[in-house]
Design a protein around this motif. Structure first.
Motif, mmCIF file in Angstrom:
data_model
loop_
_atom_site.group_PDB
_atom_site.id
_atom_site.type_symbol
_atom_site.label_atom_id
_atom_site.label_comp_id
_atom_site.label_asym_id
_atom_site.label_seq_id
_atom_site.Cartn_x
_atom_site.Cartn_y
_atom_site.Cartn_z
ATOM 1 N N PHE A 188 1.037 -0.883 -0.228
ATOM 2 C CA PHE A 188 0.234 -0.392 0.018
ATOM 3 C C PHE A 188 0.373 1.087 0.242
ATOM 4 C CE2 PHE A 188 -3.015 2.669 2.024
ATOM 5 C CZ PHE A 188 -3.832 2.769 0.937
ATOM 6 N N LYS A 189 0.757 2.045 -1.025
ATOM 7 C CA LYS A 189 1.844 2.958 -1.529
ATOM 8 C C LYS A 189 0.921 4.165 -1.836
ATOM 9 C CE LYS A 189 6.309 4.624 -2.691
ATOM 10 N NZ LYS A 189 6.283 6.320 -3.672
ATOM 11 N N ASP A 190 1.040 5.576 -1.243
ATOM 12 C CA ASP A 190 0.516 6.743 -1.616
ATOM 13 C C ASP A 190 -1.336 6.400 -1.681
ATOM 14 O OD1 ASP A 190 2.744 8.483 -2.002
ATOM 15 O OD2 ASP A 190 3.011 7.908 -3.730
ATOM 16 N N GLY A 191 -2.008 5.935 -1.347
ATOM 17 C CA GLY A 191 -3.209 5.338 -1.322
ATOM 18 C C GLY A 191 -4.077 4.434 -1.858
ATOM 19 N N GLN A 192 -3.083 3.318 -2.926
ATOM 20 C CA GLN A 192 -2.878 2.993 -3.660
ATOM 21 C C GLN A 192 -2.716 1.161 -3.612
ATOM 22 O OE1 GLN A 192 -2.526 3.348 -7.978
ATOM 23 N NE2 GLN A 192 -0.599 4.381 -7.154
ATOM 24 N N TRP A 193 -2.928 0.451 -3.718
ATOM 25 C CA TRP A 193 -2.837 -1.183 -3.693
ATOM 26 C C TRP A 193 -2.053 -1.491 -4.695
ATOM 27 C CZ3 TRP A 193 -1.822 -3.628 0.708
ATOM 28 C CH2 TRP A 193 -2.773 -3.277 1.741
ATOM 29 N N ILE A 194 -0.159 -1.584 -4.698
ATOM 30 C CA ILE A 194 0.585 -2.122 -6.427
ATOM 31 C C ILE A 194 0.646 -3.607 -5.609
ATOM 32 C CG2 ILE A 194 2.558 -1.460 -7.128
ATOM 33 C CD1 ILE A 194 2.745 1.806 -5.622
ATOM 34 N N GLY A 195 0.912 -4.342 -7.093
ATOM 35 C CA GLY A 195 0.983 -5.669 -6.943
ATOM 36 C C GLY A 195 2.753 -5.130 -7.335
ATOM 37 N N VAL A 196 3.397 -6.587 -6.456
ATOM 38 C CA VAL A 196 4.601 -6.470 -6.199
ATOM 39 C C VAL A 196 5.087 -8.190 -6.863
ATOM 40 C CG1 VAL A 196 7.113 -6.771 -5.321
ATOM 41 C CG2 VAL A 196 5.564 -5.333 -4.695
ATOM 42 N N HIS A 197 5.897 -7.657 -8.473
ATOM 43 C CA HIS A 197 5.389 -9.429 -9.174
ATOM 44 C C HIS A 197 6.539 -9.788 -9.066
ATOM 45 C CE1 HIS A 197 1.817 -9.099 -11.442
ATOM 46 N NE2 HIS A 197 2.116 -7.527 -11.336
ATOM 47 N N PRO A 198 6.858 -11.651 -8.600
ATOM 48 C CA PRO A 198 8.468 -12.050 -8.713
ATOM 49 C C PRO A 198 8.835 -11.830 -10.129
ATOM 50 C CG PRO A 198 6.469 -13.496 -8.113
ATOM 51 C CD PRO A 198 5.832 -12.226 -9.290
ATOM 52 N N LEU A 199 10.476 -11.832 -9.319
ATOM 53 C CA LEU A 199 11.816 -11.702 -10.430
ATOM 54 C C LEU A 199 12.725 -13.139 -10.208
ATOM 55 C CD1 LEU A 199 13.554 -7.817 -9.894
ATOM 56 C CD2 LEU A 199 11.786 -8.469 -11.663
ATOM 57 N N PRO A 200 12.973 -13.919 -11.063
ATOM 58 C CA PRO A 200 13.476 -15.316 -11.012
ATOM 59 C C PRO A 200 14.269 -14.648 -9.622
ATOM 60 C CG PRO A 200 12.891 -14.374 -13.574
ATOM 61 C CD PRO A 200 12.987 -13.044 -12.167
ATOM 62 N N TYR A 201 14.522 -15.442 -8.793
ATOM 63 C CA TYR A 201 15.707 -16.190 -7.762
ATOM 64 C C TYR A 201 15.930 -14.558 -6.977
ATOM 65 C CZ TYR A 201 15.828 -20.403 -10.021
ATOM 66 O OH TYR A 201 15.280 -21.457 -10.596
ATOM 67 N N ALA A 202 14.854 -13.574 -7.003
ATOM 68 C CA ALA A 202 15.079 -12.478 -5.652
ATOM 69 C C ALA A 202 14.480 -12.805 -4.883
ATOM 70 C CB ALA A 202 14.661 -11.904 -6.929
ATOM 71 N N PHE A 203 15.182 -12.032 -4.009
ATOM 72 C CA PHE A 203 14.309 -11.710 -2.780
ATOM 73 C C PHE A 203 13.242 -10.568 -2.204
ATOM 74 C CE2 PHE A 203 17.710 -14.829 -1.541
ATOM 75 C CZ PHE A 203 17.004 -15.635 -0.798
ATOM 76 N N VAL A 204 12.998 -10.179 -1.678
ATOM 77 C CA VAL A 204 11.829 -9.478 -1.542
ATOM 78 C C VAL A 204 12.283 -8.842 -0.217
ATOM 79 C CG1 VAL A 204 9.053 -7.759 -1.691
ATOM 80 C CG2 VAL A 204 9.674 -9.485 -2.918
ATOM 81 N N VAL A 205 13.266 -7.206 -0.020
ATOM 82 C CA VAL A 205 13.141 -6.902 0.898
ATOM 83 C C VAL A 205 12.677 -5.874 1.782
ATOM 84 C CG1 VAL A 205 14.867 -5.897 3.160
ATOM 85 C CG2 VAL A 205 16.081 -7.356 1.124
ATOM 86 N N ILE A 206 12.025 -6.207 2.817
ATOM 87 C CA ILE A 206 10.400 -5.532 3.736
ATOM 88 C C ILE A 206 11.267 -4.611 5.099
ATOM 89 C CG2 ILE A 206 7.643 -5.792 3.913
ATOM 90 C CD1 ILE A 206 7.126 -8.344 2.964
ATOM 91 N N ILE A 207 11.002 -3.634 4.752
ATOM 92 C CA ILE A 207 10.977 -2.740 6.067
ATOM 93 C C ILE A 207 10.292 -3.124 7.487
ATOM 94 C CG2 ILE A 207 11.821 -0.363 6.950
ATOM 95 C CD1 ILE A 207 13.813 -1.628 5.385
ATOM 96 N N GLY A 208 9.850 -3.150 8.704
ATOM 97 C CA GLY A 208 9.619 -3.440 9.592
ATOM 98 C C GLY A 208 9.731 -2.832 10.599
ATOM 99 N N TYR A 209 9.022 -2.633 11.573
ATOM 100 C CA TYR A 209 8.671 -1.163 12.308
ATOM 101 C C TYR A 209 9.991 -1.001 13.345
ATOM 102 C CZ TYR A 209 3.991 -1.474 12.102
ATOM 103 O OH TYR A 209 2.250 -1.593 11.728
ATOM 104 N N GLN A 210 10.668 -1.533 13.365
ATOM 105 C CA GLN A 210 11.200 -1.425 14.164
ATOM 106 C C GLN A 210 12.567 -0.611 13.745
ATOM 107 O OE1 GLN A 210 11.656 -2.522 17.747
ATOM 108 N NE2 GLN A 210 9.865 -2.798 16.368
ATOM 109 N N MET A 211 12.821 -0.944 12.445
ATOM 110 C CA MET A 211 14.054 -0.139 11.134
ATOM 111 C C MET A 211 13.073 1.066 11.246
ATOM 112 S SD MET A 211 16.843 -0.261 10.133
ATOM 113 C CE MET A 211 16.725 -1.933 9.073
#
Length: 332
Positions: A230-253
């Motif tokens: 969810f960004k700028d008031g809308q949902w955005i799809g995160v489409h997989p890239l082959p053998y990639a990792f998605v890095v997600i920032i958490g609350y503590q950071m």
């Protein structure tokens, strides 16, 4: 009926009533294609001083604007990533009897395998879930599953490799912020395996709800599309890239950076074409760690935005649904 969606979902053509989300919680909004999701190429990490600086700034910018990015050329072998996905496919494909023996909602159990979870009393998410601590490794292996075959070997190898990657990314984020993010902030590590079976009505079901992760940082491996942010008031799809990792920032950071970085709100949708397995690696501070905005980022022009707190207390409140990150804000 089995506690696991994966045990009976393939045999149905209509979504059971207790999996139908309320209208305001269904994934039926317009979703952007997500063509601008940042992609970070770690092959640039040590190729030159200029490239290293660009890499750090790219990670920092993505963490500020999206709270999320994908990384490629990260060094974790493709075979290992395939093998671990296959391992969990085998686990979720086990017989009803074998899976039901693993089922647990005991909060004291180290390795927990959950079936479908409730929301709002009776409505359930369309997923099965395994949660297991994986670091410190020597403290936990005796509690790990013995089946499928090679479970302990593959999970230990995978978790060790991903931990190295997590430590590197956290170090690069600290470099970009101009602060040292110490070992105590990445003390604990857990692995979460989600299985979202093929769904007969994806427009009415939800794989996992909108949320931000409570930890420092999350690494997600996905092969099939289903992640949205969810960004700028809308949902955005995160489409997989082959053998990639998605890095997600958490609350503590977000808290440590004094809101210079943002925790990413995300959710998982289902689909009617294929099942989807994701592997999440969650890196967290030690339970007794004191978390607060980094002192180097606090001054007269940029006052602290959060109280100091004990991470274990934060997590207890988070699990209880008390939104502790809001209660800790000094300007709340």
């Amino acid at each position: 009926m089995s506690n696991f969606v994966s045990s009976w979902a393939k045999n149905i053509v209509t979504l059971p009533e207790n999996y139908v989300m309320p209208p305001d919680k269904r994934p039926n909004e317009h979703v952007s294609t997500g063509n601008n999701i940042p992609v970070i190429d770690l092959a640039k990490a040590s190729s030159s001083t200029i490239n290293h600086a660009e890499l750090v700034q790219g990670i920092l910018k993505a963490s500020q604007e999206f709270g999320l990015f994908q990384i490629i050329n990260h060094g974790v072998s493709e075979k290992l990533m395939d093998d671990v996905i296959d391992l969990f496919k085998e686990l979720f494909d086990m017989s009803v009897e074998m899976k039901d023996k693993l089922f647990s909602e005991d909060s004291n159990k180290r390795c927990k395998v959950f079936g479908n979870r409730y929301i709002n009393g009776e409505i359930r998410y369309w997923r099965d879930l395994l949660i297991q601590p994986v670091f410190p490794i020597q403290e936990d292996t005796q509690h790990w599953l013995e089946n499928p075959a090679r479970y302990r070997e593959l999970v230990e190898t995978y978790s060790t490799e991903v931990r190295k990657l997590c430590a590197m990314i956290v170090e690069l984020i600290g470099e970009g912020l101009g602060v040292e993010l110490g070992e105590e902030l990445i003390k604990d590590q857990a692995l979460g395996a989600n299985y979202y079976p093929t769904c007969p009505d994806p427009s009415s079901a939800m794989g996992s709800p909108p949320h931000c992760d409570p930890n420092i940082i999350t690494f997600l491996q996905q092969q099939v599309y289903g992640l949205q942010i969810f960004k700028d008031g809308q949902w955005i799809g995160v489409h997989p890239l082959p053998y990639a990792f998605v890095v997600i920032i958490g609350y503590q950071m977000q808290i440590i950076s004094n809101n210079k970085l943002v925790a990413c709100e995300h959710r998982a949708i289902t689909n009617s074409e294929s099942g989807r397995i994701t592997l999440g690696t969650f890196v967290s501070p030690a339970g007794d760690c004191v978390v607060e905005p980094a002192k180097a980022l606090v001054n007269g022009d940029s006052p602290a935005l959060y109280h100091a707190f004990i991470y274990e207390e934060f997590m207890n409140n988070f699990i209880a649904g008390k939104e502790p990150q809001k209660k800790l804000a000094l300007n709340a």
